[in-house]
Design a protein around this motif. Structure first.
Motif, short mmCIF file in Angstrom:
data_model
loop_
_atom_site.label_atom_id
_atom_site.label_comp_id
_atom_site.label_asym_id
_atom_site.label_seq_id
_atom_site.Cartn_x
_atom_site.Cartn_y
_atom_site.Cartn_z
N ALA A 153 0.84 -1.20 0.00
CA ALA A 153 0.00 0.00 0.00
C ALA A 153 0.87 1.24 0.00
O ALA A 153 1.74 1.42 0.85
CB ALA A 153 -0.92 -0.01 1.22
N GLY A 154 0.63 2.10 -0.96
CA GLY A 154 1.39 3.33 -1.07
C GLY A 154 2.71 3.20 -1.80
O GLY A 154 3.40 4.19 -2.00
N THR A 155 3.07 1.98 -2.21
CA THR A 155 4.31 1.79 -2.96
C THR A 155 4.13 2.35 -4.37
O THR A 155 3.07 2.24 -4.98
CB THR A 155 4.69 0.30 -3.03
N GLN A 156 5.21 2.91 -4.88
CA GLN A 156 5.17 3.53 -6.20
C GLN A 156 6.47 3.21 -6.92
O GLN A 156 7.55 3.20 -6.33
CB GLN A 156 5.01 5.04 -6.05
N ILE A 157 6.36 2.89 -8.21
CA ILE A 157 7.54 2.69 -9.05
C ILE A 157 7.57 3.80 -10.09
O ILE A 157 6.64 3.93 -10.89
CB ILE A 157 7.53 1.33 -9.77
N LYS B 183 6.45 2.54 1.62
CA LYS B 183 6.22 2.98 2.99
C LYS B 183 6.61 1.93 4.01
O LYS B 183 6.63 2.21 5.21
CB LYS B 183 4.75 3.39 3.16
N THR B 184 6.88 0.71 3.54
CA THR B 184 7.36 -0.36 4.41
C THR B 184 8.49 -1.08 3.70
O THR B 184 8.62 -1.02 2.47
CB THR B 184 6.26 -1.38 4.73
N GLU B 185 9.31 -1.80 4.48
CA GLU B 185 10.39 -2.57 3.87
C GLU B 185 9.82 -3.63 2.94
O GLU B 185 10.29 -3.80 1.81
CB GLU B 185 11.23 -3.23 4.96
N ALA B 186 8.79 -4.34 3.39
CA ALA B 186 8.17 -5.36 2.54
C ALA B 186 7.59 -4.74 1.28
O ALA B 186 7.61 -5.35 0.21
CB ALA B 186 7.10 -6.12 3.32
N GLY B 187 7.09 -3.52 1.40
CA GLY B 187 6.58 -2.83 0.22
C GLY B 187 7.67 -2.58 -0.81
O GLY B 187 7.43 -2.65 -2.02
N GLY B 188 8.88 -2.28 -0.35
CA GLY B 188 10.01 -2.14 -1.27
C GLY B 188 10.30 -3.44 -2.00
O GLY B 188 10.58 -3.45 -3.21
N PHE B 189 10.25 -4.56 -1.29
CA PHE B 189 10.45 -5.87 -1.91
C PHE B 189 9.33 -6.18 -2.91
O PHE B 189 9.58 -6.73 -3.98
CB PHE B 189 10.53 -6.96 -0.84
N TYR B 190 8.11 -5.84 -2.56
CA TYR B 190 6.98 -6.05 -3.47
C TYR B 190 7.20 -5.30 -4.79
O TYR B 190 7.06 -5.87 -5.88
CB TYR B 190 5.69 -5.58 -2.79
N GLY B 191 7.57 -4.03 -4.67
CA GLY B 191 7.81 -3.24 -5.88
C GLY B 191 8.96 -3.79 -6.70
O GLY B 191 8.91 -3.78 -7.94
#
Length: 705
Positions: free
Chosen positions: A35-39, A52-60
């Motif tokens: 949520a809130g991740t952007q590429i 917005k989270t470390e896991a979000g960075g991995f998701y992106g």
């Protein structure tokens, strides 16, 4: 009134069913990690991931890898499951059997379970990002790889485990066929301290040389910004962490080193077992199997009995004359991804060294520089402790397996490993050479380490050129740093042409006279317009066979006492001139003329992009390394060489340039699978956009989650 009645009804229902009232009340779900991740995709196809989270960075990052390299990514993850033959047929059976026999699927699951809760969440998020892209864009992926979906976090761990331990360290080819097999390619690395920098700021070069054809070794460039993490760099497709990277305060790179991370034990068979410490021991066994897809689409189960000795799994070498047991170091160390993540999170030397001390990465030299001015060379890896000693050559080949005296139990600590920190020379370097010339003048004495740590030499001429380029002047500006990285000068030509031309100058042979004229006019550079480079390269391959490595024809062999000026001289000048005549004939046969411009036949050719090439074979002492493949259709193209390059100076603001030679995507029809060849042919770099403002000024598209 209606809401109150509904609430009473829910409470009554809950009392009758025993369910908690909260189960029917509105539930506040925790936000998804993405949520809130952007590429933000820049104009060279580089993803800049803001989460917005470390896991979000991995998701992106997982999503971005699927978009740029989805076909090879899914194929590799299918292979890491040891199910490639099940998906794609018989040609993968040997590979699957090797992974199954070595318990890679089971160990991968164990390693996944041993990760911290945060790392498991990160791996799951990376896998979820891949799945999300595949769901949103199924048409962008080849049908044959979509069967691997969905991807799970354990698949990412399996890929890392396979790549590190059973491609780099103990591939089936290396263990069963030829211990000298190099599955890892090569690299260059430099770190320059403030004392040798004209600006007073440290500088770092990252420069792996890997195959250009899409594969498990393909690189991907990205930037990831998340809480506690802000890193720009590159990694191999399929890995969820950057293995080459820099942040505002430090940077690190890798080169392949000589760590011997496995041991083959030659067994003495006795009856149904094997001899060990004067006794006959039975093999333990497990029944293993994997599936192979047949031509008609059906699946055949391939079953086999895997034997184990006290050292590890047992294999018959080709020909059946020898049986070995395999022991791989580091199979109890599941933290390679965590170590690289922690290296990228570090903001100073103390925290970076803390990550290094875990010794979870099974091999690779690590070269480091930071804003505070520290530089490091580390001969990193998980290296067995051989209490009985022995040389590097002794442990590369199978050793006696009939005695516990050869059975190692421990591995060396970080403190045991050769390293150079902040040398007075002001630089460290590595070009896949042994650790002893990491800086110059030399500070590491091979005699202070066990001789199995590495060979003493010989030092390659590419590595010698690396040292020379850093030593030529007392201070280097960033422009100097970049220019020297781009040099295509051949050290072998500098060293060998003067005695060769002197030996040939009085020859009356017209071929030799013509060769002397061409080589005398050549500037020793492998540039597109160079007219003597092809002829010299052909002569050098005859003079020093074995990929330019044989020293049999030199007058003086390489020596640690004179490491930068040897080998040198002509052992037999007349024979060297005769080789020059051979080279004339062969150069005409291959290229049509002895003065053909280098770039007319050496081409940077990918898809519809076809540009004049430059750079040459590293073993001829060319630092800008391109390993040219054989002639085909009137040209030759890179087999491997210049891959990801980044050059940074820790100034304010930071300077950063680089390129991904073959582009940042391998997907068909992507505009980014050959768009950086322009920099390779012009011997330039692009600016690496590290700030959001710069990225937005060069924006191609945006992906929001």
């Amino acid at each position: 009134m209606q809401r109150k009645l509904l609430s009473i009804a829910l409470m009554a229902t809950a009392a009758l069913t025993g369910a908690a009232v909260e189960a029917k009340a509105p539930i506040k779900h925790a936000p998804a990690p993405q949520a809130g991740t952007q590429i933000l995709w820049d104009s060279f196809g580089v993803p800049h991931i803001y989460a917005k989270t470390e896991a979000g960075g991995f998701y992106g990052f997982g999503y971005a890898q699927a978009q740029a390299h989805g076909d090879i990514l899914l194929h590799m993850l299918g292979e890491a499951r040891a199910r490639a033959a099940e998906y794609w047929g018989e040609s993968f059976a040997k590979q699957d059997r090797w992974l199954v026999a070595n318990d890679v699927p089971q160990r991968s699951a164990k390693w996944y379970a041993q990760q911290t809760p945060q790392m498991r969440a990160d791996l799951d998020a990376f896998a979820a990002g891949i799945n999300a892209y595949a769901k949103a864009h199924p048409e962008a992926l080849k049908p044959e790889v979509r069967q691997v979906l969905p991807i799970k976090g354990v698949d990412i761990m399996a890929h890392a485990h396979r790549l590190m331990n059973y491609v780099y360290i103990a591939s089936d080819q290396r263990v069963l066929v030829n211990p000298a097999t190099n599955n890892a390619g090569g690299s260059n690395a430099w770190a320059v301290a403030p004392s040798r920098s004209a600006s007073g700021h440290a500088m770092l070069l990252a420069n792996p040389h890997l195959p250009w054809a899409p594969s498990i070794l393909t690189y991907f460039e990205a930037q990831i910004t998340a809480p506690g993490l802000s890193i720009y760099g590159a990694t191999q497709v399929g890995l969820p962490v950057l293995r080459f990277g820099f942040n505002n305060n430090l940077g690190f790179t890798n080169t392949v080193n000589t760590i011997q991370g496995y041991t083959s034990y030659k067994l003495t068979l006795s009856g149904e077992g094997y001899s060990f410490d004067g006794k006959t021991l039975p093999f333990t066994t497990q029944q293993k199997s994997f599936k192979i897809r047949q031509a008609d689409g059906s699946l055949k189960t391939e079953a086999f009995t895997q034997r184990y000795a006290v050292q590890g799994p047992v294999f018959d070498l080709p020909g059946g004359k020898e049986t070995i047991a395999l022991k791989v170091a580091g199979l109890d160390r599941p933290g390679v991804l965590q170590q690289y993540l922690d290296m990228g999170k570090a903001q100073d030397w103390a925290h970076f060294e803390k990550a290094l001390r875990t010794v979870q990465a099974p091999m690779f030299n690590i070269v480091y520089a930071d804003r505070a001015g520290h530089i490091l060379y580390l001969d990193n890896g998980i290296l067995p402790v051989h209490k009985q000693g022995g040389s590097y050559a002794d442990w590369v080949k199978p050793v006696a397996g009939d005695s516990s005296s050869t059975l190692w139990k421990d591995v060396h600590s970080y403190d045991d490993l050769p390293k150079v920190l902040d040398p007075s020379s002001g630089f460290v370097q590595n070009a896949n050479d042994p650790p002893w010339l990491a800086t110059y003048p030399r500070v590491l004495d091979p005699g202070k380490w066990p001789s199995y740590v590495s060979t003493v030499g010989p030092m390659s001429q590419r590595a010698q050129m690396s040292v020379k380029l850093l030593s030529e002047t007392p201070k280097l500006s960033f422009d100097d740093f970049v220019a020297r990285k781009l040099t295509t000068r051949s050290l072998m030509a500098d060293r060998m042409l003067p005695p060769l031309l002197a030996a040939a100058k009085d020859s009356t042979d017209p071929d030799v006279q013509a060769a002397v004229a061409v080589l005398s006019a050549w500037d020793h550079q492998d540039n597109a317009e160079s007219k003597g480079a092809l002829l010299f390269e052909t002569w050098a391959a005859i003079f020093a066979p074995g990929n330019f490595t044989s020293q049999a024809n030199y007058a003086v062999k390489w020596s640690l006492d004179d490491p930068l000026e040897t080998p040198r001289g002509l052992k037999d000048p007349a024979a060297a001139v005769a080789m020059l005549k051979q080279a004339v004939a062969k150069t005409k046969q291959l290229y049509g003329a002895i003065d053909r411009p280098f770039g007319e036949v050496s081409r940077f050719h990918l898809g519809n992009v076809n540009l004049p090439g430059n750079g040459g074979f590293g073993n001829t002492g060319v630092f800008r390394t391109i390993t040219w493949g054989p002639m085909k259709n009137g040209e030759r193209t890179p087999a491997h060489g210049e891959t990801w390059v980044s050059m940074v100076e820790f100034s304010t603001p930071m300077k950063a340039v680089g390129m991904m030679s073959y582009g940042n995507s391998s997907q068909p029809n992507s505009p980014h699978n050959a768009d950086q060849l322009q920099f390779l042919t012009s011997k330039t770099f692009r600016t690496l956009w590290t700030t959001r403002k710069d990225v937005e000024a060069h924006l191609e598209s945006t992906t929001n989650f």
